[in-house]
Design an enzyme around this catalytic site. Sequence first.
Site, PDB file in Angstrom:
ATOM      1  N   THR A 144       0.834  -1.211   0.000  1.00  0.00           N
ATOM      2  CA  THR A 144       0.000   0.000   0.000  1.00  0.00           C
ATOM      3  C   THR A 144       0.866   1.257   0.000  1.00  0.00           C
ATOM      4  OG1 THR A 144      -1.681   1.209   1.235  1.00  0.00           O
ATOM      5  CG2 THR A 144      -0.203  -0.133   2.549  1.00  0.00           C
ATOM      6  N   SER A 179      -1.808   3.312  10.460  1.00  0.00           N
ATOM      7  CA  SER A 179      -2.740   2.429  11.179  1.00  0.00           C
ATOM      8  C   SER A 179      -2.040   1.092  11.401  1.00  0.00           C
ATOM      9  CB  SER A 179      -4.027   2.187  10.369  1.00  0.00           C
ATOM     10  OG  SER A 179      -3.770   1.314   9.285  1.00  0.00           O
ATOM     11  N   TYR A 181      -3.199  -1.659  10.456  1.00  0.00           N
ATOM     12  CA  TYR A 181      -3.290  -2.348   9.148  1.00  0.00           C
ATOM     13  C   TYR A 181      -2.112  -1.953   8.259  1.00  0.00           C
ATOM     14  CZ  TYR A 181      -4.025  -2.227   4.182  1.00  0.00           C
ATOM     15  OH  TYR A 181      -3.784  -2.297   2.836  1.00  0.00           O
ATOM     16  N   HIS A 182      -1.923  -0.616   8.089  1.00  0.00           N
ATOM     17  CA  HIS A 182      -0.845  -0.174   7.200  1.00  0.00           C
ATOM     18  C   HIS A 182       0.506  -0.692   7.703  1.00  0.00           C
ATOM     19  CE1 HIS A 182      -3.932   2.832   5.811  1.00  0.00           C
ATOM     20  NE2 HIS A 182      -3.319   2.639   4.666  1.00  0.00           N
ATOM     21  N   LYS A 185       1.459  -4.124   6.504  1.00  0.00           N
ATOM     22  CA  LYS A 185       2.031  -4.153   5.147  1.00  0.00           C
ATOM     23  C   LYS A 185       3.530  -3.853   5.182  1.00  0.00           C
ATOM     24  CE  LYS A 185      -1.742  -4.654   2.551  1.00  0.00           C
ATOM     25  NZ  LYS A 185      -1.974  -5.799   1.679  1.00  0.00           N
ATOM     26  N   LEU A 239     -13.515   7.485  -2.175  1.00  0.00           N
ATOM     27  CA  LEU A 239     -14.231   7.956  -3.362  1.00  0.00           C
ATOM     28  C   LEU A 239     -15.505   7.142  -3.599  1.00  0.00           C
ATOM     29  CD1 LEU A 239     -14.191  10.010  -5.654  1.00  0.00           C
ATOM     30  CD2 LEU A 239     -12.816   8.423  -6.976  1.00  0.00           C
TER      31      LEU A 239
HETATM   32  P1  NAD Z   1     -10.966  -7.490   0.229  1.00  0.00           P
HETATM   33  O1  NAD Z   1     -11.085  -7.533   1.698  1.00  0.00           O
HETATM   34  O2  NAD Z   1     -12.190  -7.225  -0.570  1.00  0.00           O
HETATM   35  O3  NAD Z   1     -10.331  -8.861  -0.294  1.00  0.00           O
HETATM   36  C1  NAD Z   1      -9.362  -9.583   0.440  1.00  0.00           C
HETATM   37  C2  NAD Z   1      -9.758 -11.049   0.369  1.00  0.00           C
HETATM   38  O4  NAD Z   1      -8.775 -11.813   1.082  1.00  0.00           O
HETATM   39  C3  NAD Z   1     -11.107 -11.334   1.003  1.00  0.00           C
HETATM   40  O5  NAD Z   1     -11.942 -12.056   0.126  1.00  0.00           O
HETATM   41  C4  NAD Z   1     -10.763 -12.138   2.259  1.00  0.00           C
HETATM   42  O6  NAD Z   1     -11.759 -13.095   2.595  1.00  0.00           O
HETATM   43  C5  NAD Z   1      -9.444 -12.788   1.862  1.00  0.00           C
HETATM   44  N1  NAD Z   1      -8.592 -13.106   3.026  1.00  0.00           N
HETATM   45  C6  NAD Z   1      -8.249 -12.286   4.046  1.00  0.00           C
HETATM   46  N2  NAD Z   1      -7.481 -12.947   4.926  1.00  0.00           N
HETATM   47  C7  NAD Z   1      -7.337 -14.207   4.454  1.00  0.00           C
HETATM   48  C8  NAD Z   1      -6.668 -15.357   4.931  1.00  0.00           C
HETATM   49  N3  NAD Z   1      -6.000 -15.357   6.088  1.00  0.00           N
HETATM   50  N4  NAD Z   1      -6.732 -16.493   4.200  1.00  0.00           N
HETATM   51  C9  NAD Z   1      -7.417 -16.532   3.027  1.00  0.00           C
HETATM   52  N5  NAD Z   1      -8.074 -15.463   2.525  1.00  0.00           N
HETATM   53  C10 NAD Z   1      -8.044 -14.315   3.238  1.00  0.00           C
HETATM   54  O7  NAD Z   1      -9.820  -6.429  -0.102  1.00  0.00           O
HETATM   55  P2  NAD Z   1      -9.469  -5.704  -1.493  1.00  0.00           P
HETATM   56  O8  NAD Z   1     -10.006  -4.329  -1.449  1.00  0.00           O
HETATM   57  O9  NAD Z   1      -9.784  -6.584  -2.629  1.00  0.00           O
HETATM   58  O10 NAD Z   1      -7.905  -5.580  -1.339  1.00  0.00           O
HETATM   59  C11 NAD Z   1      -7.071  -6.633  -1.765  1.00  0.00           C
HETATM   60  C12 NAD Z   1      -5.620  -6.325  -1.392  1.00  0.00           C
HETATM   61  O11 NAD Z   1      -5.225  -5.101  -1.996  1.00  0.00           O
HETATM   62  C13 NAD Z   1      -5.396  -6.181   0.095  1.00  0.00           C
HETATM   63  O12 NAD Z   1      -4.170  -6.796   0.444  1.00  0.00           O
HETATM   64  C14 NAD Z   1      -5.315  -4.689   0.301  1.00  0.00           C
HETATM   65  O13 NAD Z   1      -4.508  -4.376   1.398  1.00  0.00           O
HETATM   66  C15 NAD Z   1      -4.714  -4.218  -1.000  1.00  0.00           C
HETATM   67  N6  NAD Z   1      -5.112  -2.843  -1.339  1.00  0.00           N
HETATM   68  C16 NAD Z   1      -6.429  -2.538  -1.515  1.00  0.00           C
HETATM   69  C17 NAD Z   1      -6.787  -1.233  -1.845  1.00  0.00           C
HETATM   70  C18 NAD Z   1      -8.216  -0.809  -2.042  1.00  0.00           C
HETATM   71  O14 NAD Z   1      -8.466   0.390  -2.237  1.00  0.00           O
HETATM   72  N7  NAD Z   1      -9.181  -1.723  -2.024  1.00  0.00           N
HETATM   73  C19 NAD Z   1      -5.780  -0.265  -2.001  1.00  0.00           C
HETATM   74  C20 NAD Z   1      -4.446  -0.623  -1.790  1.00  0.00           C
HETATM   75  C21 NAD Z   1      -4.116  -1.911  -1.475  1.00  0.00           C
HETATM   76  N1  USQ Z   2     -11.732   9.862   4.494  1.00  0.00           N
HETATM   77  C1  USQ Z   2     -12.588  10.945   4.624  1.00  0.00           C
HETATM   78  N2  USQ Z   2     -13.926  10.686   4.645  1.00  0.00           N
HETATM   79  C2  USQ Z   2     -14.442   9.426   4.547  1.00  0.00           C
HETATM   80  C3  USQ Z   2     -13.555   8.341   4.408  1.00  0.00           C
HETATM   81  C4  USQ Z   2     -12.212   8.596   4.388  1.00  0.00           C
HETATM   82  O1  USQ Z   2     -12.159  12.094   4.707  1.00  0.00           O
HETATM   83  O2  USQ Z   2     -15.664   9.293   4.582  1.00  0.00           O
HETATM   84  C5  USQ Z   2     -10.279  10.114   4.435  1.00  0.00           C
HETATM   85  C6  USQ Z   2      -9.461   9.354   5.474  1.00  0.00           C
HETATM   86  O3  USQ Z   2      -9.375  10.070   6.679  1.00  0.00           O
HETATM   87  C7  USQ Z   2      -8.130   9.221   4.759  1.00  0.00           C
HETATM   88  C8  USQ Z   2      -8.518   9.133   3.290  1.00  0.00           C
HETATM   89  O4  USQ Z   2      -9.844   9.622   3.191  1.00  0.00           O
HETATM   90  O5  USQ Z   2      -7.353  10.372   4.930  1.00  0.00           O
HETATM   91  C9  USQ Z   2      -8.465   7.720   2.720  1.00  0.00           C
HETATM   92  O6  USQ Z   2      -9.267   6.864   3.515  1.00  0.00           O
HETATM   93  P1  USQ Z   2      -9.787   5.469   2.921  1.00  0.00           P
HETATM   94  O7  USQ Z   2     -10.619   4.817   3.956  1.00  0.00           O
HETATM   95  O8  USQ Z   2     -10.382   5.676   1.567  1.00  0.00           O
HETATM   96  O9  USQ Z   2      -8.409   4.696   2.651  1.00  0.00           O
HETATM   97  P2  USQ Z   2      -7.364   4.012   3.625  1.00  0.00           P
HETATM   98  O10 USQ Z   2      -7.845   3.899   5.011  1.00  0.00           O
HETATM   99  O11 USQ Z   2      -6.045   4.659   3.414  1.00  0.00           O
HETATM  100  O12 USQ Z   2      -7.296   2.527   3.058  1.00  0.00           O
HETATM  101  C10 USQ Z   2      -7.595   2.195   1.687  1.00  0.00           C
HETATM  102  C11 USQ Z   2      -7.757   0.687   1.631  1.00  0.00           C
HETATM  103  C12 USQ Z   2      -6.459   0.021   2.032  1.00  0.00           C
HETATM  104  C13 USQ Z   2      -5.322   0.543   1.170  1.00  0.00           C
HETATM  105  C14 USQ Z   2      -5.240   2.053   1.205  1.00  0.00           C
HETATM  106  C15 USQ Z   2      -4.293   2.598   0.166  1.00  0.00           C
HETATM  107  O13 USQ Z   2      -8.813   0.286   2.504  1.00  0.00           O
HETATM  108  O14 USQ Z   2      -6.580  -1.389   1.872  1.00  0.00           O
HETATM  109  O15 USQ Z   2      -4.102   0.009   1.614  1.00  0.00           O
HETATM  110  O16 USQ Z   2      -6.531   2.601   0.863  1.00  0.00           O
HETATM  111  S1  USQ Z   2      -3.399   4.009   0.750  1.00  0.00           S
HETATM  112  O17 USQ Z   2      -4.370   4.987   1.234  1.00  0.00           O
HETATM  113  O18 USQ Z   2      -2.611   4.490  -0.342  1.00  0.00           O
HETATM  114  O19 USQ Z   2      -2.585   3.540   1.863  1.00  0.00           O
END
Ligand code: NAD
Ligand code: USQ
Length: 407
Positions: A144, A179, A181-182, A185, A239
Amino acid sequence: MNILVLGGDGYLGWPTALYLSRRGHRVGVVDNFARRGYDLEMGVESLVPIVSLQRRVRRWREISDLAVDTYVGDLTDPAFVTQAVTSFGPDAVVHFAEQRSAPYSMIDRNHAVYSQVNNVVGTLNLLYAIAEHNRDIHLVKLGTMGEYGTPNIDIEEGFIEITHRGRTDVVPYPKQPGSFYHLSKVHDSHNIMFACRIWGIRATDLNQGIVYGHETEETGLHPELATRFDYDGVFGTVLNRFCVQAVTGNNLTVYGSGGQTRGMLNIVDTLACIELALEHPADPGEFRVFNQFTESFSVQQMAEMVAAEVPGANIEHTSDPRVEKEEHYYRAAHTKLLDLGLKPHLLTSTVLKSILAVAEQYKANVDTAAFRPTVNWRSTASELATARGSAPRAPADHEGDQAVARV
Ligand code: NAD
Ligand code: USQ
């Protein structure tokens, strides 16, 4: 190629599996349905209805005549990971399978621990399975952009050259994530880099920005091929959330001043980036990092862009439940995927209209209570922790699938 897509039941994993299948690759999908379990735990649902993985796969076969193998199990179970890798025999593994919500990881201690164990242990098990089965497998891992945080200097792609007391080296770019979570990664990135060094594994860490959008060519072929669309305060990303808030007449919730700037990309570009990484694998022993986003916007800019498309939409500045910089410098390199041939789909009015159209189509499914941000970074236990207990659970069964492994 034989490509194993981990997390292939999720928002990005499912469209990626179809995309790769349609391009002639043999695809296997691994998932433990944890994501569906978080919905049950939080009491929310995807805006767009999704059917079970098995039904999706059957529908895909009917439409395309292409098979997708499924492996239902948990990456934190080492025996399952080894079995999936050895029986499928991948040339490449695309690893999406993590708990991906920053707010979810900040609910309370148990959710923080769960997120880090799930993500770090799952990835570690995968690294061992690759090292033991076939070190030539190319690992494409979703990281991420949030690993870097928001430093007051330009962000590079993974590494930075530093001269310190007259000596120069290239070292991993400093990480200041926002966070637990972050942070998971960041821990993954270190483990993968180390595994490449000691075992000669080849890996690409894709530091992805925030993904928006819903439909891809393949998921648009049938409603049962749709991917999920999250809009709630825990899993909804900014978004996509703003689009659903706008079409339902709810305020667009900008946290704080809205100067938080993030790298963004269209879901169709996620698929293209994965394909480019797969087609141009890392060398044996190489740990490379691509910054995977196409444009950056502040949260305020995104709210204004969405509001401009929906007459009457209102932007509301709420206090920021997160601990993050509301105004900051942001300039991040993202040339490596462009150099490999990425042709970005930028955030135009047409693209926004298409996301708003999905939101409009399914707005009857919206639970407006789910918009509210319920997790506060400053507190060690949010209202969700007390209201719902704290043990994340995967649903026990999906339309006759095997029972899923422990979460
Ligand atoms: P998502 O939660 O929709 O999909 C993740 C999938 O992984 C789910 O179906 C979940 O059931 C599965 N999973 C989680 N833990 C598991 C485990 N221990 N064993 C087997 N399966 C497991 O998430 P997404 O939005 O599709 O994101 C996918 C990846 O991309 C994530 O690693 C996320 O961190 C990364 N990512 C997502 C975004 C975003 O905006 N959605 C942005 C940046 C990075
Ligand atoms: N935010 C608002 N209003 C909202 C929701 C979010 O202002 O209603 C703000 C948050 O405070 C933050 C930004 O928007 O500053 C992004 O929040 P987000 O929830 O869209 O994204 P984030 O928590 O960063 O996580 C998401 C994905 C995660 C991925 C990450 C990419 O859930 O899996 O890793 O985006 S990045 O942001 O580049 O780290």
